[in-house]
Design a protein around this motif. Structure first.
Motif, mmCIF file in Angstrom:
data_model
loop_
_atom_site.group_PDB
_atom_site.id
_atom_site.type_symbol
_atom_site.label_atom_id
_atom_site.label_comp_id
_atom_site.label_asym_id
_atom_site.label_seq_id
_atom_site.Cartn_x
_atom_site.Cartn_y
_atom_site.Cartn_z
ATOM 1 N N ASP A 464 0.981 -1.318 0.084
ATOM 2 C CA ASP A 464 0.103 0.037 0.111
ATOM 3 C C ASP A 464 0.899 1.478 0.001
ATOM 4 O OD1 ASP A 464 -2.287 -1.276 -0.087
ATOM 5 O OD2 ASP A 464 -2.850 -1.279 2.010
ATOM 6 N N ARG A 465 2.025 1.227 0.991
ATOM 7 C CA ARG A 465 2.768 2.455 0.943
ATOM 8 C C ARG A 465 3.443 2.655 -0.443
ATOM 9 N NH1 ARG A 465 5.353 1.309 6.890
ATOM 10 N NH2 ARG A 465 3.590 2.268 7.953
ATOM 11 N N THR A 466 3.889 1.440 -1.122
ATOM 12 C CA THR A 466 4.853 1.869 -2.104
ATOM 13 C C THR A 466 3.699 1.998 -3.497
ATOM 14 O OG1 THR A 466 4.480 -0.584 -2.776
ATOM 15 C CG2 THR A 466 6.526 0.002 -1.661
ATOM 16 N N ASP A 467 2.546 1.831 -3.224
ATOM 17 C CA ASP A 467 1.498 2.129 -3.962
ATOM 18 C C ASP A 467 1.290 3.544 -4.069
ATOM 19 O OD1 ASP A 467 1.017 -0.477 -5.332
ATOM 20 O OD2 ASP A 467 -0.888 -0.612 -4.328
ATOM 21 N N VAL A 468 1.032 4.216 -2.904
ATOM 22 C CA VAL A 468 0.893 5.776 -2.786
ATOM 23 C C VAL A 468 1.980 6.276 -3.247
ATOM 24 C CG1 VAL A 468 1.194 7.445 -1.223
ATOM 25 C CG2 VAL A 468 -0.368 5.533 -0.663
ATOM 26 N N LEU A 469 3.418 5.992 -3.165
ATOM 27 C CA LEU A 469 4.539 6.418 -3.970
ATOM 28 C C LEU A 469 4.522 6.379 -5.434
ATOM 29 C CD1 LEU A 469 7.521 5.108 -1.901
ATOM 30 C CD2 LEU A 469 6.422 7.299 -1.429
ATOM 31 N N ASP A 470 4.079 5.230 -5.864
ATOM 32 C CA ASP A 470 3.879 4.904 -7.360
ATOM 33 C C ASP A 470 2.819 5.950 -7.918
ATOM 34 O OD1 ASP A 470 4.115 3.887 -9.756
ATOM 35 O OD2 ASP A 470 3.109 2.097 -9.176
ATOM 36 N N SER A 471 1.821 5.761 -7.416
ATOM 37 C CA SER A 471 0.706 6.699 -7.879
ATOM 38 C C SER A 471 1.041 8.280 -7.890
ATOM 39 C CB SER A 471 -0.683 6.515 -7.059
ATOM 40 O OG SER A 471 -1.036 7.714 -6.633
ATOM 41 N N ALA A 472 1.818 8.753 -7.142
ATOM 42 C CA ALA A 472 2.222 10.164 -7.036
ATOM 43 C C ALA A 472 3.245 10.129 -8.091
ATOM 44 C CB ALA A 472 3.066 10.468 -5.889
ATOM 45 N N GLY A 473 3.899 9.138 -8.237
ATOM 46 C CA GLY A 473 4.952 9.191 -9.392
ATOM 47 C C GLY A 473 4.349 9.191 -10.736
ATOM 48 N N ASN A 474 3.067 8.576 -10.983
ATOM 49 C CA ASN A 474 2.452 8.709 -12.136
ATOM 50 C C ASN A 474 2.024 10.033 -12.454
ATOM 51 O OD1 ASN A 474 2.609 6.035 -12.867
ATOM 52 N ND2 ASN A 474 0.881 5.276 -11.784
ATOM 53 N N THR A 475 1.520 10.759 -11.467
ATOM 54 C CA THR A 475 1.003 11.984 -11.846
ATOM 55 C C THR A 475 1.926 12.959 -12.286
ATOM 56 O OG1 THR A 475 -0.592 11.979 -9.925
ATOM 57 C CG2 THR A 475 -0.284 14.047 -10.627
ATOM 58 N N THR A 476 3.266 12.829 -11.259
ATOM 59 C CA THR A 476 4.351 13.645 -11.861
ATOM 60 C C THR A 476 4.970 13.294 -13.171
ATOM 61 O OG1 THR A 476 5.622 12.473 -10.535
ATOM 62 C CG2 THR A 476 4.872 14.511 -9.593
ATOM 63 N N ALA A 477 4.822 11.923 -13.351
ATOM 64 C CA ALA A 477 5.385 11.597 -14.744
ATOM 65 C C ALA A 477 4.693 12.122 -15.666
ATOM 66 C CB ALA A 477 5.463 10.070 -14.829
ATOM 67 N N ALA A 478 3.364 12.469 -15.673
ATOM 68 C CA ALA A 478 2.636 13.031 -16.721
ATOM 69 C C ALA A 478 3.136 14.426 -16.830
ATOM 70 C CB ALA A 478 1.204 12.916 -16.384
ATOM 71 N N ILE A 479 3.373 15.137 -15.959
ATOM 72 C CA ILE A 479 3.900 16.565 -15.974
ATOM 73 C C ILE A 479 5.348 16.455 -16.656
ATOM 74 C CG2 ILE A 479 4.730 18.622 -14.660
ATOM 75 C CD1 ILE A 479 2.546 17.641 -12.315
ATOM 76 N N GLY A 480 6.007 15.408 -16.310
ATOM 77 C CA GLY A 480 7.136 15.246 -16.802
ATOM 78 C C GLY A 480 7.427 15.186 -18.385
ATOM 79 N N LYS A 481 6.378 14.224 -18.930
ATOM 80 C CA LYS A 481 6.011 14.294 -20.009
ATOM 81 C C LYS A 481 5.797 15.386 -21.036
ATOM 82 C CE LYS A 481 5.354 9.178 -20.273
ATOM 83 N NZ LYS A 481 4.382 8.160 -20.035
ATOM 84 N N GLY A 482 4.852 16.275 -20.266
ATOM 85 C CA GLY A 482 4.577 17.754 -20.774
ATOM 86 C C GLY A 482 5.740 18.342 -21.004
ATOM 87 N N PHE A 483 6.680 18.473 -20.083
ATOM 88 C CA PHE A 483 8.062 19.076 -20.299
ATOM 89 C C PHE A 483 8.824 18.561 -21.183
ATOM 90 C CE2 PHE A 483 7.309 21.066 -15.875
ATOM 91 C CZ PHE A 483 8.061 22.099 -16.057
#
Lengths: 743, 743
Positions: A464-483
């Motif tokens: 569960d904890r790693t899932d939280v980290l992962d899902s936050a990473g997914n959001t920022t990955a989207a931002i990173g892709k935009g960049f």
């Protein structure tokens, strides 16, 4: 000035080293009392690390051949007839090789720390979410600081080397030779991004289709032979691929600005090297920003990451105001227009702000907290077909906002400071590169950590904890892709301008700046052909993923069939075989799209000359930009629409709605992780390639147009006709070949 | 010359009338002895015809409002300050209205004959395949000859009317005013194509999803309430929509050539009207071609149709050689360049041949006789996701060949005869328009005939025969789509040139021809925004189909739920309600994309001036062209991949593979029948709109650029600044308004 840049580069590398030691010194099995668990962890962690290195090793073999071959081609084909005492080709080849080596090194460091950090994040998650967060973030920081430090070091280094080798050379020729560095970085990015993208998706699709669908075992189950390849793929695609892509953008946009500014700033070292300074300044700023990251509980993670980006942008803006005022003269002239240092700063600011906004817009379109993705999820209720239609429509629609933002960040800098302004805006968009890369590399580390937790069977709470980290990473990955996409578009545009600037300098009589007219038949035809290229390239990479995935499916099925006890967990699957298959398929399937990217501008320039190349570049840039944004966002939206349903919305897992959403997610995989991001490379690489090969186009280009126009004129830009041109080319080629190898 | 054109137009209309009588004089229930069957046939045939007319009636209401409103806008906004004695706006509005009326008339005739011919084809199929083929083909011929006859009549008519109203006016102004005719045709095409596309797919998806999937009844089952709407949709979308689209292309490419040639041929009537002559010559040639159609058995049908196209192209080429030599002067000058009549003929030939090749290439990519579609079918074995990925990749890839062919048919004519050459090539691509339209209209007639056979329960053998006719129609429809897209691209390009020619004539000081440079910030930014528009437009139309289909699904579900005895066939469903819902949804959902198409160039021109419009047009043309080809071919390939499996390949109907292929087919429906073809309209309409509104852009355009550049220059092309410009605009607008309505 040079010392300042060096200091900043070394600071970056130093910080990277500190973070590296901080992460790697954590004992792998810290806090694990159960020996069996510890053993399992060590084994899986080792398998992933070995798989990643095996891929790198195989890739390096290809890269070495490519570097040698293409380096020789550069040395042979590039020659400025105006400077007979300087062998431009040779020096460009040296810059090229250095760019390649530094890009490879960056990728290596990133992969290394990612495979070290992943398991340590898992064990840290046993303790607390904050601990795990910091381990993952610090791993990312190694990549962020290391890569930007290396980029600055490489740029300054090649500048000094070339100055030493060619004393007293004109600055603009020096900068043109330096563009080879950007070409090197970008060529390696081609390997990393395209083959990485194919690797990761082949492994992912193969693991899912046989494991989840056919055998009915959960994701990341250690019984699945492709599971290690899948985890390796996250590192190969998202760490090495994204890193090389952004390293390329950074090196290329800097080279573009250097080439455009060289004529104006020939005698002013501060102003001349200002483009490198922008990246260098980012290093201390990012360090300050990193200290603001505070995470205590689970809900802090995603906002903390996003805050880092916003703080870095704001800090950079303030600092860069003073830096611009200091480094640049109050007013200067480029191509007959007068600009001020304030104009340049405002261009920088436009790029930086637009980058952030494009990132946030990408988040809006791909996060399931917002309406667009929820609409796609809702469309899954009427089946897979409506899910696909709405997902594609979302991607197409999302391009509108991003393109308007990018249009503003082209128009405003262009109006303020001409081409130089656009180049600075491109670097400005990458001003938060250290932080951006940190967050980008954080993502796959967290993702891998989750996979390792699952494979070692550490239990729900850790997962569960790693899932939280992962899902936050997914959001920022989207931002990173935009960049990444936004900066790729601006960078290509800056390179496009630099390409025309160089062509104009080399052949002032042809009046190239004026002939790049929409009513020129070559430009217009080039525009059409160029606009088609991104589509063809996407088709090729999408099919490549399909073929590579097919190889993987066959192998996974074979293992399930022939290894007894594999489903019971008593026998171990052959993980390495799967890694090998993905590696081989990824590298094999990369060749054709690679030739398309690199061959088209060279061939078009040789046969039709500079105006046709300009048309091709502009066409592929505009349609490729839109397609890249649309592909990435469609893919992201399908992924998160599925996750939205899995969270229990619209009936949740196991329903027909969920099944429809899974189809969308599978379609989206190659979109968002292979064909979309590879388009970044397409637009940048073809532009820098054209910039580097300008002397070749000017000297021998337009072979066919000379012939075609035979009736009317005999080679418009060239004094020679088709046959004489070809003979001249062959003669010069042989002479240079003899010079280089004969003596 | 004028008499010749008139004669040819009347010949076309006469032939259309003869074919019309030939078809309509066949008694509806000829050869049917069973009274119950005859009754059923009459009823269903009547319902389709009534539904089609109901749609047209509703559409006309919208059209009348639009025509009135937009006509007034044209009259108010367009005014050439150089010719104060001519009210250009008013005359352009008249041309516009005439273009609208003729386009509406063409659509009406097409719909009328299609709904007459469909049932008669069914009954003829009782007798023999050859009989049925001729009835369907003759129905198509009414459309083909009628439409081209009307187009020629309209063009010559408006020319004569304007000459009478404006004696002694300069020819180039006359031709510019005539461009309103093209705008009228194209505006109506917007309604017909976009709303028709939404109508047909909403009905299709609604009928399939509830009928086939939820209730498990076969296609074209009379118990399905949406079945009539589905059959009406074939006529609305494929007959009226395709017809209006191609009528628009024909009128627009002719207008473009007229505008470009007007300066050169002011004193030479034959040469001046040469563009109209090309279409006129097509009429007798097509009549000769029609006599070569020979069908005896089933296998003859598809080759017979394809042969018609090839013969028409070859015949036209020969005849046009002599016509060009006769009508055009041996050499003439446009924009300072010398061209010969041979150059023009070769341009024509390039367009004609390229059109045919693009058509055949489209067939290669969308017919299941060839590898590409078979690959998509094979990909369905691993599920819907791979089917989608391979289908999309096929579309993307297929664009490459077509774009290269189109690039050649831009480059060669441009090199030979400049912009005039491109315009003539566009008309050349439509040289076989009569035959093309005949075959295009044949398709839905055959398709409807099959539906009627099924609904009346006429038995397998009849259905088999209509299926043969239908499947041959599908192949040629693919070729027709290739023609439609190819000619739309060339036409837009010709309009783009005419737009710049007119702008240059109106404001020679701004030196517009030279400022359309890829390095101009407005052009470049426009290029990006333009490239994004087709994607946004596609997203809108795709979602429109989704929403309209949703309305339909609700209604069909409601009827199945509330009408007792509907499933047993004892109670009749409310067909008209479904037609009404499709009609309403189609017209409602058309508004937003319509505003996007028509509003963007007007707004951009007003705010940023001519160079920005040029950028927008070029950008949307290149990316829209590729996207249109990709969408149409992906859609066609998915459709035929499904049919390939249904023929018993790869397991046949009812397997998982087939289910996966059905998903692809459903995704492809809006692609190939709504968003793809609508892009034709997007690129053409925005170009002709810009051409017509040039005086408006020149007089008042560039409002924001004036303001933005304030710091440096005060309105580059304009002598006025932002505020003065706005005030001037408002003042002139009020004066014209008073002139028009006050007295």
């Amino acid at each position: 000035m040079v010392l300042l840049l060096f200091a900043s580069a070394l600071l970056g590398l130093g910080i990277a080293l500190i973070y590296y030691l901080k992460v790697s010194r954590i004992p792998l099995t810290q806090g694990i009392e159960n020996t069996e668990e510890a053993e399992k962890l060590t084994k899986i962690h080792g398998a992933i690390a070995r798989g990643a290195m095996a891929f790198l090793k195989a890739e390096y073999k290809y890269m070495v051949y490519f570097m040698a071959g293409f380096g020789i081609l550069i040395a042979l084909l590039i020659d400025d007839p105006h400077t007979p005492d300087v062998n431009e080709g040779l020096y460009t080849a040296i810059s090229f090789l250095l760019g390649c080596v530094i890009s490879i090194l960056s990728g290596f460091i990133g992969m290394r720390i990612a495979t070290i950090g992943n398991a340590r994040t898992t064990t840290a998650a046993k303790n607390s979410i904050a601990d795990a967060f910091y381990v993952a973030l610090n791993s990312g920081a190694v990549m962020g600081f290391g890569l930007v430090g290396l980029a600055v070091l490489g740029l300054v280094g090649i500048y000094l080397v070339l100055e030493a080798l060619l004393p007293g050379i004109e600055k603009h020729i020096l900068m043109e030779v330096m563009a080879g560095f950007g070409l090197g970085g970008s060529s390696i990015a081609l390997f990393a991004r395209v083959s990485g993208g194919i690797f990761t998706k082949a492994a992912d699709v193969g693991a899912d289709l046989v494991g989840k669908v056919e055998q009915g075992i959960p994701e990341d189950d250690p019984r699945n032979p492709a599971v290690i390849a899948d985890n390796v793929g996250d590192n190969v695609g998202d760490v090495a691929g994204m890193g090389a892509d952004l390293f390329g953008s950074c090196a290329e946009s800097t080279c573009a600005a250097l080439v455009i500014g060289a004529v104006a700033f020939a005698t002013n070292l501060e102003a001349l090297l200002f483009p490198i300074l922008i990246s260098a300044v980012g290093i201390p700023i990012s360090l300050a920003t990193m200290f603001t990251a505070r995470v205590k509980e689970e809900k802090d993670v995603a906002p903390a990451l996003k805050r880092l980006l916003i703080i870095a942008t704001a800090l950079s803006a303030v600092v860069m105001y003073f830096v611009s005022m200091w480094a640049l003269p109050e007013s200067f002239e480029i191509n007959g227009e007068l600009y001020t240092n304030m104009d340049v700063f405002l261009s920088y600011l436009t790029g930086a702000v637009a980058g952030l906004l494009v990132g946030l817009l990408t988040e809006y379109y791909t996060s399931h907290d917002f309406k667009p993705v929820q609409e796609v999820a809702k469309a899954s209720e009427t089946g897979a077909a409506t899910n696909i239609i709405f997902g594609l429509a979302l991607g197409y629609q999302s391009a509108a906002g991003s393109i308007l933002l990018l249009a503003a960040s082209i128009f405003i800098p262009f109006t303020l400071a001409g081409m130089y302004g656009v180049a600075v805006a491109a670097i400005g968009m990458l001003s938060t590169l250290v932080v951006g890369l940190t967050i980008d590399a954080y993502g796959p580390v967290a993702d891998n950590a989750g996979g390792i937790a699952e494979m070692t069977g550490m239990g729900e709470s850790i997962r569960d904890r790693t899932d939280v980290l992962d899902s936050a990473g997914n959001t920022t990955a989207a931002i990173g892709k935009g960049f990444a996409i936004g900066s790729a578009i601006l960078t290509s545009l800056a390179l496009f301008s630099a390409f025309l600037t160089r062509a104009d300098l080399l052949d002032p009589e042809a009046n190239i700046m004026d002939s790049i007219n929409l009513l020129d038949p070559l430009v217009l035809t080039g525009l059409f052909v160029g606009a088609m290229l991104p589509f063809l390239f996407s088709a090729m990479t999408m099919k490549s993923v399909g073929k590579a995935a097919f190889d993987m499916i066959e192998e996974v099925r074979r293992q399930f069939r022939t290894i007894p006890g594999i489903m019971e967990g008593t026998a171990e699957p052959d993980y390495e075989k799967c890694v090998g298959i993905s590696t081989e398929a990824a590298l094999r399937e990369m060749i054709a799209p690679g030739i398309l990217i690199m061959g088209t501008p060279l061939l078009v320039g040789f046969l039709f000359g500079v105006p046709a190349v300009a048309g091709i570049l502009a066409g592929s840039l505009v349609s490729g930009g839109v397609l890249a944004i649309a592909s990435a966002n469609s893919g992201g939206a399908w992924d998160n629409a599925k996750k939205y349903i899995e969270k229990g919305n619209l009936g949740g897992k196991g329903t027909e709605t969920h099944k429809a959403a899974v189809v969308g997610d599978t379609v989206g995989d190659p979109f968002k992780d292979t064909s979309g991001p590879s388009l970044n490379i397409l637009v940048k690489l073809s532009a820098i390639l054209s910039l580097v090969f300008v002397p070749f186009f000017i000297q021998y280009g337009g072979l066919l147009t000379g012939w075609f126009f035979f009736r009317r004129t005999c080679g418009s830009a060239n004094p020679h006709c088709c046959l004489t041109l070809l003979l001249l080319f062959l003669k010069n080629f042989c002479v240079k070949f003899k010079d280089l190898f004969g003596s």
